[in-house]
Design a protein around this motif. Structure first.
Motif, PDB file in Angstrom:
ATOM      1  N   TYR A 127     -16.919 -69.422 -44.353  1.00  0.00           N
ATOM      2  CA  TYR A 127     -16.624 -70.064 -45.647  1.00  0.00           C
ATOM      3  C   TYR A 127     -15.580 -71.172 -45.552  1.00  0.00           C
ATOM      4  O   TYR A 127     -14.859 -71.448 -46.511  1.00  0.00           O
ATOM      5  N   ASN A 128     -15.503 -71.822 -44.384  1.00  0.00           N
ATOM      6  CA  ASN A 128     -14.544 -72.914 -44.203  1.00  0.00           C
ATOM      7  C   ASN A 128     -14.712 -73.968 -45.305  1.00  0.00           C
ATOM      8  O   ASN A 128     -15.785 -74.553 -45.452  1.00  0.00           O
ATOM      9  N   SER A 129     -13.658 -74.203 -46.062  1.00  0.00           N
ATOM     10  CA  SER A 129     -13.688 -75.226 -47.120  1.00  0.00           C
ATOM     11  C   SER A 129     -12.281 -75.350 -47.669  1.00  0.00           C
ATOM     12  O   SER A 129     -11.442 -74.478 -47.432  1.00  0.00           O
ATOM     13  N   ASN A 130     -12.036 -76.448 -48.386  1.00  0.00           N
ATOM     14  CA  ASN A 130     -10.671 -76.644 -48.906  1.00  0.00           C
ATOM     15  C   ASN A 130     -10.448 -75.769 -50.143  1.00  0.00           C
ATOM     16  O   ASN A 130     -11.397 -75.308 -50.757  1.00  0.00           O
ATOM     17  N   VAL A 131      -9.147 -75.558 -50.454  1.00  0.00           N
ATOM     18  CA  VAL A 131      -8.825 -74.652 -51.567  1.00  0.00           C
ATOM     19  C   VAL A 131      -8.400 -75.429 -52.811  1.00  0.00           C
ATOM     20  O   VAL A 131      -7.983 -76.590 -52.717  1.00  0.00           O
ATOM     21  N   HIS A 132      -8.514 -74.776 -53.954  1.00  0.00           N
ATOM     22  CA  HIS A 132      -7.993 -75.288 -55.231  1.00  0.00           C
ATOM     23  C   HIS A 132      -8.609 -76.589 -55.676  1.00  0.00           C
ATOM     24  O   HIS A 132      -7.988 -77.342 -56.402  1.00  0.00           O
TER      25      HIS A 132
ATOM     26  N   MET B 144     -14.794 -71.808 -53.644  1.00  0.00           N
ATOM     27  CA  MET B 144     -14.319 -70.718 -54.516  1.00  0.00           C
ATOM     28  C   MET B 144     -13.969 -69.489 -53.690  1.00  0.00           C
ATOM     29  O   MET B 144     -12.979 -68.812 -53.959  1.00  0.00           O
ATOM     30  N   GLU B 145     -14.762 -69.249 -52.645  1.00  0.00           N
ATOM     31  CA  GLU B 145     -14.473 -68.088 -51.796  1.00  0.00           C
ATOM     32  C   GLU B 145     -13.163 -68.280 -51.026  1.00  0.00           C
ATOM     33  O   GLU B 145     -12.331 -67.379 -50.964  1.00  0.00           O
ATOM     34  N   SER B 146     -12.986 -69.478 -50.454  1.00  0.00           N
ATOM     35  CA  SER B 146     -11.758 -69.689 -49.670  1.00  0.00           C
ATOM     36  C   SER B 146     -10.539 -69.636 -50.590  1.00  0.00           C
ATOM     37  O   SER B 146      -9.505 -69.050 -50.230  1.00  0.00           O
ATOM     38  N   THR B 147     -10.651 -70.199 -51.806  1.00  0.00           N
ATOM     39  CA  THR B 147      -9.514 -70.169 -52.733  1.00  0.00           C
ATOM     40  C   THR B 147      -9.171 -68.726 -53.099  1.00  0.00           C
ATOM     41  O   THR B 147      -8.001 -68.329 -53.093  1.00  0.00           O
ATOM     42  N   GLN B 148     -10.217 -67.964 -53.373  1.00  0.00           N
ATOM     43  CA  GLN B 148      -9.966 -66.576 -53.764  1.00  0.00           C
ATOM     44  C   GLN B 148      -9.286 -65.795 -52.630  1.00  0.00           C
ATOM     45  O   GLN B 148      -8.304 -65.094 -52.842  1.00  0.00           O
TER      46      GLN B 148
ATOM     47  N   PRO C 134      -3.361 -76.918 -47.069  1.00  0.00           N
ATOM     48  CA  PRO C 134      -2.546 -75.919 -46.371  1.00  0.00           C
ATOM     49  C   PRO C 134      -3.264 -75.297 -45.177  1.00  0.00           C
ATOM     50  O   PRO C 134      -4.415 -75.630 -44.896  1.00  0.00           O
ATOM     51  N   ASN C 135      -2.577 -74.385 -44.530  1.00  0.00           N
ATOM     52  CA  ASN C 135      -3.163 -73.630 -43.413  1.00  0.00           C
ATOM     53  C   ASN C 135      -3.938 -72.452 -44.011  1.00  0.00           C
ATOM     54  O   ASN C 135      -3.423 -71.333 -44.115  1.00  0.00           O
ATOM     55  N   ILE C 136      -5.184 -72.726 -44.381  1.00  0.00           N
ATOM     56  CA  ILE C 136      -5.978 -71.747 -45.128  1.00  0.00           C
ATOM     57  C   ILE C 136      -6.311 -70.543 -44.247  1.00  0.00           C
ATOM     58  O   ILE C 136      -6.053 -69.388 -44.616  1.00  0.00           O
TER      59      ILE C 136
END
Ligand code: 7TS
Length: 415
Positions: free
Chosen positions: A49-54, A62-66, A277-279
């Motif tokens: 689910y590599n992707s940017n957050v927020h 949405m998965e990475s943000t959660q 950030p460093n997700i």
């Protein structure tokens, strides 16, 4: 008690042979090893689910943000924070301390004020305060260290006084292993209206730490010393102080509304997290917290106390050759044993131990003023323990040190 031999099986690197010998990793104060569960979390993020957050409206984002925010909640709970908005993601302890120095401290430390720290600090909790004191014309003062390696509190009521704006101290020394009475000192600092920063780089990985119980204003720690990935850490800030703080770095992510003329700031804690950030790191740190919580931090601490006492007892045989540093009271020290000899340079000891597959650190441990000026040596050798270290490994350390001494005594023709 923890079953260290069983725990070891969760760490792929600990099955490695070094020069054909099983790796004995005793450099945990520098960085810890990582269990498979943490490594797999990083792989899952990049593969799944590599992707940017927020910012995304798509499923992956949405998965990475959660997961990124769930990790923040978990890490915040782990250190007893009242809310996840009090936990700012930073790169490491060093960045957390610099953030405080460049925001709250720049705004609140003025001409003639005092910052109190101790003689046993890592450079990370010393140099930022030296710089700040210069910039703000403030005075940096030090709580001395006793010969036993504890804080000398005999003069504390004059060191913490009405000019003190900040007390910045380590919870546990990375050289001496000393666990400092940070809760009592925090109460003393608050009594004169000073703020308190705790460098928890060596405590959050090894002891139960509760910021609400300690009542500190700031607390910084690093993921890589607590089974998590490098490049991520946490800075806890108490709510009333956090709300007053101006941003540190500015740019994307940390803003609410931007015009050609100016900007307004995002909600807390994102206001302090400029840029992507460093997700993966944050989610990986969450997995490290899961691992530690499953063991129980009381058990982690107890295991390290036991192994340290075992090591100190076993090393007594070498007391004629080595000076050992740090408190004798087991209740006052964590899993770190530093020592030096007038006859053998710690780097030579480190090299001989390395040949036996044993990793220790030799040097000033980024605490030059303590090691050189207070202990009076150029360097020490340091063994630092964690959950996967066993008494058999300590036995091997002692045997190999004996071999090293025999070798050097011959070549140096010691008495
Ligand atoms: N504070 C203490 C007490 C530390 O032990 C360390 C790292 C730091 C701050 C800095 O942490 P970082 O993650 O920001 O680098 N200590 C050590 C050590 O003892 N050997 O290598 C790093």
């Amino acid at each position: 008690m923890l079953d260290a031999a069983k725990i070891k099986q969760d760490f792929p690197i600990l099955a490695k042979l070094v020069y054909g010998k099983p790796l004995v990793y005793l450099d945990n104060a520098a960085t810890s090893q990582k269990p498979s569960s943490v490594i797999q979390t990083l792989v899952d993020y990049y593969e799944g689910y590599n992707s940017n957050v927020h910012r995304g409206v798509h499923a992956l984002s949405m998965e990475s943000t959660q997961r990124y925010e769930e990790a923040r909640e978990k890490i915040a709970r782990f250190i007893g924070s009242p809310g996840s908005e009090n936990l700012i993601y930073v790169r490491n302890t060093t960045e957390g301390i610099n953030l405080v120095a460049n925001t709250w401290a720049r705004a609140n430390v003025n001409d003639g004020d005092e910052i109190l720290t101790t003689e046993m600090e890592h450079h990370s909790n010393l140099v930022p305060w030296q710089q700040l004191a210069k910039a703000r014309n403030a005075t940096l003062r030090f709580i001395p260290v006793t010969d036993e390696g504890t804080l000398d509190l005999s003069n504390i009521d004059s060191l913490i006084n009405h000019r003190t704006k900040l007390v910045a101290m380590t919870h546990m020394s990375n050289v001496l292993g000393t666990i400092n009475p940070v809760k009592d000192l925090t109460a003393k600092a608050h009594a004169v209206g000073a703020h308190v920063l705790i460098d928890a780089a060596q405590s959050v990985p090894h002891l139960p730490v509760d910021v609400t119980h300690l009542d500190c204003d700031f607390l910084a720690f690093s993921s890589h010393k607590m089974l998590g990935p490098t490049g991520i850490g946490g800075l806890y800030v108490k709510s009333d102080t956090l709300e007053q703080m101006e941003p540190f770095l500015t740019g994307g992510e940390m803003v609410q509304e931007v015009t050609f003329e100016g900007a307004t700031w995002n909600d807390l804690p994102m206001r302090f997290e400029a840029g992507t950030p460093n997700i993966a790191g944050s989610i990986g740190l969450g997995a490290a917290v899961d691992y530690l919580e499953a063991l129980g931090m009381e058990n982690v601490h107890q295991h390290e106390t036991e192994i340290t006492q075992y090591a100190l007892q076993a090393l007594k045989e070498l007391a004629e050759e080595f000076t050992f540093y740090g408190p004798t009271d087991p209740a006052r020290r964590g899993g770190i044993v530093s020592f030096s000899s007038p006859h053998v340079h710690p780097h030579d000891l480190g090299t001989i131990l390395d040949q036996a597959g044993i990793a220790i650190r030799a040097g000033h441990h980024c605490a030059m003023p303590l090691v050189r000026d207070r202990l009076g040596v150029a360097a020490t050798a340091r063994a630092s323990f964690y959950i996967y270290n066993t008494t058999e490994e300590v036995d091997l350390l002692v045997t190999t040190l004996k071999d090293a001494l025999r070798y050097f005594s011959k070549s140096l023709s010691l008495p």
